[in-house]
Design a protein around this motif. Structure first.
Motif, PDB file in Angstrom:
ATOM      1  N   THR A   1     -18.560  86.414  62.597  1.00  0.00           N
ATOM      2  CA  THR A   1     -19.462  86.859  61.390  1.00  0.00           C
ATOM      3  C   THR A   1     -20.887  86.522  61.752  1.00  0.00           C
ATOM      4  O   THR A   1     -21.073  85.346  62.335  1.00  0.00           O
ATOM      5  CB  THR A   1     -19.024  86.198  60.159  1.00  0.00           C
ATOM      6  OG1 THR A   1     -17.431  86.490  59.771  1.00  0.00           O
ATOM      7  CG2 THR A   1     -19.582  86.737  59.058  1.00  0.00           C
TER       8      THR A   1
ATOM      9  N   TYR B   1      -5.421  86.674  64.391  1.00  0.00           N
ATOM     10  CA  TYR B   1      -6.623  87.424  64.158  1.00  0.00           C
ATOM     11  C   TYR B   1      -7.856  86.728  64.822  1.00  0.00           C
ATOM     12  O   TYR B   1      -7.799  85.606  65.222  1.00  0.00           O
ATOM     13  CB  TYR B   1      -6.844  87.826  62.793  1.00  0.00           C
ATOM     14  CG  TYR B   1      -6.948  86.544  61.925  1.00  0.00           C
ATOM     15  CD1 TYR B   1      -8.029  85.590  61.884  1.00  0.00           C
ATOM     16  CD2 TYR B   1      -5.920  86.165  61.057  1.00  0.00           C
ATOM     17  CE1 TYR B   1      -8.210  84.620  60.991  1.00  0.00           C
ATOM     18  CE2 TYR B   1      -5.859  85.064  60.182  1.00  0.00           C
ATOM     19  CZ  TYR B   1      -6.975  84.119  60.324  1.00  0.00           C
ATOM     20  OH  TYR B   1      -6.897  83.173  59.434  1.00  0.00           O
TER      21      TYR B   1
ATOM     22  N   LEU C   1     -25.875  82.599  58.600  1.00  0.00           N
ATOM     23  CA  LEU C   1     -24.494  82.124  58.729  1.00  0.00           C
ATOM     24  C   LEU C   1     -23.931  82.495  60.094  1.00  0.00           C
ATOM     25  O   LEU C   1     -24.105  83.775  60.253  1.00  0.00           O
ATOM     26  CB  LEU C   1     -23.652  82.277  57.635  1.00  0.00           C
ATOM     27  CG  LEU C   1     -22.164  81.539  57.800  1.00  0.00           C
ATOM     28  CD1 LEU C   1     -21.751  80.585  56.751  1.00  0.00           C
ATOM     29  CD2 LEU C   1     -21.194  82.647  58.049  1.00  0.00           C
TER      30      LEU C   1
ATOM     31  N   TYR D   1      -6.682  82.838  64.760  1.00  0.00           N
ATOM     32  CA  TYR D   1      -5.428  82.384  64.467  1.00  0.00           C
ATOM     33  C   TYR D   1      -4.473  83.009  65.275  1.00  0.00           C
ATOM     34  O   TYR D   1      -4.557  84.185  65.547  1.00  0.00           O
ATOM     35  CB  TYR D   1      -5.319  82.596  62.861  1.00  0.00           C
ATOM     36  CG  TYR D   1      -3.752  82.180  62.372  1.00  0.00           C
ATOM     37  CD1 TYR D   1      -3.486  80.973  62.203  1.00  0.00           C
ATOM     38  CD2 TYR D   1      -2.921  83.263  61.996  1.00  0.00           C
ATOM     39  CE1 TYR D   1      -2.228  80.605  61.865  1.00  0.00           C
ATOM     40  CE2 TYR D   1      -1.574  82.831  61.595  1.00  0.00           C
ATOM     41  CZ  TYR D   1      -1.223  81.589  61.594  1.00  0.00           C
ATOM     42  OH  TYR D   1      -0.227  81.103  61.135  1.00  0.00           O
TER      43      TYR D   1
ATOM     44  N   GLY E   1     -20.230  82.395  62.462  1.00  0.00           N
ATOM     45  CA  GLY E   1     -19.237  81.752  62.265  1.00  0.00           C
ATOM     46  C   GLY E   1     -17.872  82.518  62.822  1.00  0.00           C
ATOM     47  O   GLY E   1     -18.180  83.788  63.095  1.00  0.00           O
ATOM     48  N   PHE E   2     -16.914  81.911  63.100  1.00  0.00           N
ATOM     49  CA  PHE E   2     -15.500  82.710  63.659  1.00  0.00           C
ATOM     50  C   PHE E   2     -14.369  82.225  62.875  1.00  0.00           C
ATOM     51  O   PHE E   2     -14.306  80.997  62.573  1.00  0.00           O
ATOM     52  CB  PHE E   2     -15.596  82.697  65.138  1.00  0.00           C
ATOM     53  CG  PHE E   2     -15.185  81.328  65.547  1.00  0.00           C
ATOM     54  CD1 PHE E   2     -16.254  80.442  66.059  1.00  0.00           C
ATOM     55  CD2 PHE E   2     -13.684  81.026  65.896  1.00  0.00           C
ATOM     56  CE1 PHE E   2     -15.658  79.327  66.527  1.00  0.00           C
ATOM     57  CE2 PHE E   2     -13.585  79.747  66.425  1.00  0.00           C
ATOM     58  CZ  PHE E   2     -14.317  78.942  66.929  1.00  0.00           C
ATOM     59  N   LYS E   3     -13.271  83.028  63.003  1.00  0.00           N
ATOM     60  CA  LYS E   3     -12.019  82.650  62.252  1.00  0.00           C
ATOM     61  C   LYS E   3     -10.854  82.975  63.687  1.00  0.00           C
ATOM     62  O   LYS E   3     -11.299  84.173  64.036  1.00  0.00           O
ATOM     63  CB  LYS E   3     -11.612  83.388  61.166  1.00  0.00           C
ATOM     64  CG  LYS E   3     -12.614  83.110  60.015  1.00  0.00           C
ATOM     65  CD  LYS E   3     -11.882  84.060  58.881  1.00  0.00           C
ATOM     66  CE  LYS E   3     -12.696  83.891  57.713  1.00  0.00           C
ATOM     67  NZ  LYS E   3     -12.247  84.679  56.647  1.00  0.00           N
TER      68      LYS E   3
ATOM     69  N   ILE F   1     -12.003  86.836  64.313  1.00  0.00           N
ATOM     70  CA  ILE F   1     -13.120  87.483  63.581  1.00  0.00           C
ATOM     71  C   ILE F   1     -14.482  86.785  63.944  1.00  0.00           C
ATOM     72  O   ILE F   1     -14.553  85.606  63.827  1.00  0.00           O
ATOM     73  CB  ILE F   1     -12.980  87.563  62.147  1.00  0.00           C
ATOM     74  CG1 ILE F   1     -11.694  88.112  61.829  1.00  0.00           C
ATOM     75  CG2 ILE F   1     -14.254  88.145  61.635  1.00  0.00           C
ATOM     76  CD1 ILE F   1     -11.589  88.329  60.170  1.00  0.00           C
TER      77      ILE F   1
ATOM     78  N   SER G   1     -15.901  73.021  59.394  1.00  0.00           N
ATOM     79  CA  SER G   1     -14.830  73.402  60.300  1.00  0.00           C
ATOM     80  C   SER G   1     -13.436  73.157  59.596  1.00  0.00           C
ATOM     81  O   SER G   1     -13.502  72.346  58.921  1.00  0.00           O
ATOM     82  CB  SER G   1     -14.617  73.227  61.771  1.00  0.00           C
ATOM     83  OG  SER G   1     -14.371  71.617  61.991  1.00  0.00           O
TER      84      SER G   1
ATOM     85  N   HIS H   1     -11.144  77.784  61.847  1.00  0.00           N
ATOM     86  CA  HIS H   1     -12.315  78.648  61.174  1.00  0.00           C
ATOM     87  C   HIS H   1     -13.587  77.619  61.469  1.00  0.00           C
ATOM     88  O   HIS H   1     -13.524  76.322  60.943  1.00  0.00           O
ATOM     89  CB  HIS H   1     -12.134  78.699  59.531  1.00  0.00           C
ATOM     90  CG  HIS H   1     -11.307  79.750  59.401  1.00  0.00           C
ATOM     91  ND1 HIS H   1     -10.893  80.055  57.883  1.00  0.00           N
ATOM     92  CD2 HIS H   1     -10.309  80.528  60.044  1.00  0.00           C
ATOM     93  CE1 HIS H   1      -9.936  80.933  57.929  1.00  0.00           C
ATOM     94  NE2 HIS H   1      -9.621  81.107  59.072  1.00  0.00           N
ATOM     95  N   VAL H   2     -14.658  78.164  61.871  1.00  0.00           N
ATOM     96  CA  VAL H   2     -15.946  77.239  62.067  1.00  0.00           C
ATOM     97  C   VAL H   2     -17.163  78.176  61.584  1.00  0.00           C
ATOM     98  O   VAL H   2     -17.143  79.254  61.957  1.00  0.00           O
ATOM     99  CB  VAL H   2     -16.002  77.168  63.563  1.00  0.00           C
ATOM    100  CG1 VAL H   2     -17.358  76.349  64.041  1.00  0.00           C
ATOM    101  CG2 VAL H   2     -14.882  76.247  64.326  1.00  0.00           C
ATOM    102  N   ASP H   3     -17.896  77.478  60.750  1.00  0.00           N
ATOM    103  CA  ASP H   3     -19.155  78.093  60.594  1.00  0.00           C
ATOM    104  C   ASP H   3     -20.285  77.165  60.621  1.00  0.00           C
ATOM    105  O   ASP H   3     -20.260  75.944  60.642  1.00  0.00           O
ATOM    106  CB  ASP H   3     -19.031  78.283  58.804  1.00  0.00           C
ATOM    107  CG  ASP H   3     -17.993  79.320  58.547  1.00  0.00           C
ATOM    108  OD1 ASP H   3     -18.187  80.397  59.291  1.00  0.00           O
ATOM    109  OD2 ASP H   3     -17.310  79.385  57.551  1.00  0.00           O
TER     110      ASP H   3
END
Lengths: 275, 284
Positions: free
Chosen positions: B192, B188, B202, B208, B204-206, B190, B242, B224-226
């Motif tokens: 945000t 995935y 905020l 995987y 961020g992204f995910k 994503i 992260s 995952h990084v925010d």
């Protein structure tokens, strides 16, 4: 044998009536016709998705049927299903156990490290994103029932007890009271020294210089976050008690309609903390 | 709840559930003095309308800590529009403490549209001092569009409006692509974006991805990084955090598999740290 006959009859009924069932596909009709048959009859084990492959349909239907029928999407199991299944699961409108074992629930609904909510490889919908130590205040300040649906307040205080109060992000915990004036036209609080605090604020928390009038707004916004660090609320009573401190009334406007029920439920135990 | 649930369905279409036991929240300390008792009655009307009414009491030692009434409704109109709702009434506080209403339009197998409205108030034990404080309402509007691109591949975009009674509202946008494992690959991505006029923006992204190397071995890698905006001492900063990990699963048979993961967690606030985990799963 009985099941085989039932299945055969069912297949015959399906074949006979399939032409009448032109668009759209009706799941409920299939449930009626296949009454007693397991969901796995169509939603076969090891299927790629919850939507049966069309070759499953051909076990009972002719190829022409597939050309005539239209399929709707599923009302469940969308992209954010892990976050949105609560209402459907609680209402029991679908039988989760027909496909899932309890261990599937426990993949998320259990204690453990934040990244373990969901699949071992980190579920896409895991609300505990990145380093959740940093980003969790956002989740904590939105839906007030979000965190408490899984965590006790003591879960928060385990970490928060180690924080210096001045390092917290909330404006309520910043030292900004000094510019406040005494009354509308009185001197600013910066004019006074700590030994004078008790003159106007007997037995209050204010002399610690870590509390501001901004705390009321933050507390009302999400009181659960206060409880996370102050589980007994002793710090609140310093000012909000009817017997000491500022005597500031913390009750909601309609308190007169509620207090009887609260008093009876707690046998007056909560009331006696302040009154 | 750890306890006992009794279900009885032979009541002329009504289903009755009785339950009782100890309250279990996910924490090491289990308070055996918490007792929960309750009942639920459920019935389907006109084949499609499912209605449930529930009642719950929670006791803290000898005091009644909570008394809640729940109502849920579920209706699927012609396999076209799914309507669902649940409400919770806090009797001791004389208020609706939770209300959710949602719809999902799912006529097409290729796309769907979901909307939700949420109203929520905290529920405190009557034995807690917090039960006597005034609190603000929290409301949220949510819209999500989902599109099926191919079997097992779907894209989605959603928007949430977080509404606070006396604070500025916040907007949260999210868009993503998810590949469910139907063949070798799954994963995935994503993005945000949260905008909050009161701070705490905020971005961020995910990301995987996982693949099956053999039919018994699967490996994946994710990040995952925010970037979170925070206000501290009247200043503001942007804190980056992260989580990066690799994971693997060895499947021995349908009931036994072995999983391992190594992850690195880092933020601007704390030093980086590593965590490794090995887990043997046996399904009985």
């Amino acid at each position: 044998m009985k099941h085989s006959v039932q299945l055969l009859l069912t297949v015959l009924v399906v074949l006979v009536t399939s032409t009448v069932w032109a668009t759209p596909f009706d799941h409920n009709d299939h449930l009626s016709i296949l009454e007693g048959e397991p969901c796995l009859t169509c939603h076969i084990e090891d299927g790629e998705t919850i939507i049966p492959d069309q070759k499953v349909c051909l076990e009972c239907h002719e190829g022409d049927w597939l050309e005539e029928v239209t399929f709707s999407g599923t009302k469940t199991h969308g992209a954010s299903w892990a976050l949105s299944h609560r209402a459907v699961a609680k209402a029991k409108t679908i039988d989760c156990a027909s496909c899932h074992q309890q261990s599937d629930c426990l993949d998320c609904h259990k204690a453990g490290f934040a990244d373990e909510v969901g699949e071992f490889s980190n579920n896409m919908n895991n609300i505990h994103r990145s380093d959740f130590h940093v980003s969790h205040p956002i989740a904590a300040r939105t839906n007030p029932q979000l965190c408490t649906s899984c965590h006790e307040s003591a879960y928060c205080s385990d970490c928060h007890n180690d924080f210096r109060r001045t390092s917290l992000a909330g404006a309520s915990h910043q030292r900004s009271f000094s510019s406040l004036t005494v009354g509308a036209s009185g001197p600013a609080h910066a004019k006074f020294n700590e030994s004078q605090c008790q003159t106007c604020h007997p037995d209050s928390i204010l002399p610690s210089h870590e509390w501001t009038t901004g705390h009321a707004r933050e507390a009302r916004k999400n009181l659960v976050t206060c409880q996370a660090c102050h589980p007994e609320g002793d710090v609140c009573i310093k000012c909000h008690s009817a017997r000491s401190g500022l005597g500031a009334n913390p009750h909601p406007k309609d308190w007169d309609n509620i207090d009887g029920r609260m008093r009876r439920a707690s046998n007056g135990r909560t009331c006696r903390k302040c009154h | 709840m750890d306890g006992l649930t009794l279900e009885y369905g032979d009541l002329d279409g009504f289903n009755l559930t009785l339950f009782g036991g100890g309250d279990v929240s996910y924490y090491e300390g289990y308070n055996v003095k918490d007792l929960i008792v309750g009942a639920e009655i459920r019935h389907s009307f006109f084949e499609e309308v499912n209605l449930g009414l529930s009642y719950l009491q929670k006791w803290d030692n000898s005091e009644l800590a909570n008394e809640l009434v729940g109502l849920d409704v579920d209706y699927d109109y012609k396999d076209l529009l799914h309507i669902y709702s649940e409400a919770q009434f806090n009797y001791l506080a004389d208020t609706i403490s939770y209300f959710l209403a949602g719809t999902k339009y799912h006529r097409s197998e290729d796309w769907s549209l979901r909307t939700e409205y949420l109203y929520s108030l905290p529920v405190f034990s009557s034995t807690s001092i917090y039960s006597i404080f005034a609190v603000d309402e929290y409301q949220e509007l949510f819209v999500e569009y989902e599109h099926r691109l191919a079997p097992g591949l779907r894209a989605f975009v959603n928007y949430a409006r977080e509404m606070y009674e006396y604070d500025a509202d916040a907007d949260v946008f999210e868009a993503g692509l998810e590949k469910i494992r139907t063949g070798r690959f799954s994963g995935y991505v994503i993005g945000t974006w949260r905008e909050d006029p009161d701070g705490q923006d905020l971005t961020g992204f995910k990301l995987y991805g996982a693949t099956t190397i053999t039919h018994k071995l699967q490996a994946g890698i994710g990040v995952h990084v925010d970037v979170l905006e925070r206000y501290l001492d009247e200043d503001e900063d942007e804190t980056t955090s992260s989580r990066i990990w690799v994971d693997g699963t060895v499947t021995f048979n349908r009931k036994i598999n072995l999983q391992a993961k190594v992850e690195r967690i880092e933020s601007d606030l704390w030093d980086e740290y590593y965590r490794g985990r090995v887990r043997l799963n046996v399904r009985f």
